[in-house]
Write a protein that holds these residues in place. Structure first.
Motif, PDB file in Angstrom:
ATOM      1  N   VAL A 219       0.813  -1.293  -0.059  1.00 16.99           N
ATOM      2  CA  VAL A 219      -0.055   0.057   0.096  1.00 16.99           C
ATOM      3  C   VAL A 219       0.942   1.292  -0.154  1.00 16.99           C
ATOM      4  N   TRP A 220       1.914   1.197   0.925  1.00 16.29           N
ATOM      5  CA  TRP A 220       2.920   2.441   0.998  1.00 16.29           C
ATOM      6  C   TRP A 220       3.671   2.778  -0.233  1.00 16.29           C
ATOM      7  N   TRP A 221       3.890   1.540  -1.040  1.00 16.92           N
ATOM      8  CA  TRP A 221       4.613   1.670  -2.421  1.00 16.92           C
ATOM      9  C   TRP A 221       3.786   2.184  -3.413  1.00 16.92           C
ATOM     10  N   GLY A 222       2.740   1.704  -3.497  1.00 17.35           N
ATOM     11  CA  GLY A 222       1.687   2.199  -4.638  1.00 17.35           C
ATOM     12  C   GLY A 222       1.397   3.718  -4.199  1.00 17.35           C
ATOM     13  N   LEU A 223       1.012   3.864  -2.887  1.00 17.94           N
ATOM     14  CA  LEU A 223       0.587   5.282  -2.677  1.00 17.94           C
ATOM     15  C   LEU A 223       1.694   6.424  -3.019  1.00 17.94           C
TER      16      LEU A 223
END
Length: 460
Positions: A219-223
């Protein structure tokens, strides 16, 4: 972060502070995968899932069980190291092509988005790796790790556009430093959650917490990938062909590049040295948690605290070695870091079991040297790339960078399968640092920069 690029360099590159900040933020975004997934949680998590599939009791001190993925007999403890090696074998075919396509595309940000969101999506899908689904976990890891490498190839190809020869060490170091800060911040959150929600004796709960920590990294990577996609600028490719197909032209150019490597033997020599010593670095990063869990019998919370310590010290270490490089040159600084890495391996071999403090002290030493050795290798390589071929050359570079390595995990896994000893497997990694140091020392680095058609920085 403060900017020190000279106006001349900034004008020549056409970059702005906003664009450079956007570039730094992809390190912030993807470092969550490197840290939370590769370095801390995935090795112990997938090993536990594999041991369950092999019939071992969850939380057992040792497991001699075996699994048979695709009919191949594999020791449960060797499954993850073998997966890392397989992922790198597959990247040999993917990353150079991605680099060649990036050099010919006027839409590099779309390539970055496609690779980053594919990797982030596969990481989020680890939510479904429950019970004994070790095969699903292995496939998702392969997809995520290959996509991760492909995205970094495109990301690195922006570096020569962001500053002149004397500024790239600082730019690269800032990117790595911010990456370690971001990865450390997410890891701190995961640490707080694991410590708050873990229950002594409930190994299944610990496993579930590890799984959701892995998902949080996706989630962090995509955001945060949205920041570089917003702030980076597209530039015309150096060798665009009107009406041509970017993909087929990329494959064709890759063939030309492979044949043309003979024209830049010193660049190839540096790349060989990097592939050797960085293979050792990446193996230490990828298998540190497994070593701490299986050999040193340390609890997961100790491992997370240690890796968190590594992350925040690596932030300062990257800037510290970057400052040293400004005084003595990047090449000499990387050589010095390899001497320190050799000492780290020797110290790790002698660590006592069930002793968290020595493990944490060693982690602090790793943190001080880790970020600088990687950041300066990246910027040093940028000086050796012929203009217009950044993506292609970084495709080869990325085969053994930032979370991917090949021979190291293979050697570690084979030695463990033969000896059932993680300590002996760790010692096998010494050869990568010794040989890598010797090869890098033999590179006439200033002559290599000139041979690639570039202007050498003042200090090397």
């Amino acid at each position: 972060m403060a900017e020190t690029l000279s106006p001349t360099a900034a004008a020549a590159s056409g970059s702005t502070r906003r664009e450079r900040t956007g570039w730094y933020f992809y390190d912030w975004a993807n470092s969550a995968f490197s840290t939370t997934v590769i370095t801390v949680f995935l090795g112990p998590f997938l090993t536990s899932v594999t041991e369950r599939a092999a019939g071992c009791e969850l939380g057992a001190d040792s497991c001699a069980g075996q699994v048979r993925p695709l009919g191949i007999t594999v020791a449960a403890g060797s499954y993850f190291p073998y997966l890392v090696s397989l992922s790198v074998f597959l990247t040999v075919f993917v990353l150079p092509v991605m680099g060649a396509v990036a050099d010919r595309s006027a839409h590099k940000k779309r390539l970055l988005a496609g690779a980053a969101f594919t990797g982030a999506g596969a990481t989020v899908a680890m939510a479904f790796v429950t019970g004994d689904r070790y095969l699903l976990g292995g496939v998702l890891f392969l997809v995520a790790n290959i996509a991760f490498g492909a995205s970094v190839v495109v990301y690195n190809s922006f570096l020569p556009q962001l500053g002149g020869p004397d500024e790239r060490d600082a730019i690269s170091s800032r990117g790595w430093a911010l990456g370690y800060l971001g990865g450390g911040l997410l890891l701190a959150v995961n640490l707080a959650v694991v410590m708050a929600l873990s229950v002594d004796g409930d190994d299944q709960r610990t496993l579930d917490l590890a799984r959701w920590s892995i998902v949080s990294a996706g989630v962090w990577w995509g955001l945060f990938t949205l920041v570089p996609l917003r702030w980076l600028r597209e530039r015309p490719p150096a060798d665009a062909r009107p009406g041509g197909n970017v993909l087929t032209d990329g494959f064709r150019q890759l063939g030309h590049t492979i044949r043309g490597l003979r024209a830049y033997p010193l660049t190839l020599f540096f790349l060989l040295a990097f592939l050797v010593y960085n293979d050792g670095i990446q193996t230490v990063i990828a298998l540190a948690s497994q070593y701490g869990t299986e050999e040193l019998r340390l609890p997961q919370t100790v491992l997370i605290v240690t890796i968190l310590l590594v992350q925040f010290l690596a932030f300062g270490g990257a800037l510290l070695l970057g400052a040293l490089a400004r005084r003595v040159g990047a090449w000499k600084t990387v050589l010095f870091s390899l001497v320190l890495w050799t000492g780290v391996i020797l110290a790790a071999f002698r660590l006592p079991a069930e002793a968290p403090v020595p493990f944490m002290v060693l982690g602090a030493a790793i943190g001080l040297v880790l970020g600088g050795s990687q950041a300066l290798s990246r910027s040093l390589f940028s000086q050796l790339i012929p203009a217009g071929k950044e993506g292609e050359y970084y495709g080869f570079y990325e085969i053994s960078d930032k979370g991917t390595s090949w021979l190291g995990p293979l050697a570690f896994g084979l030695v463990f399968q033969l000896t059932n000893s993680y300590r002996v497997g760790l010692v096998s990694l010494l050869v990568f640092f010794v040989i890598g140091f010797a090869l890098l020392l033999a590179v006439p680095i200033r002559r290599a920069v000139v041979a690639a058609g570039n202007t050498p920085p003042r200090l090397l």
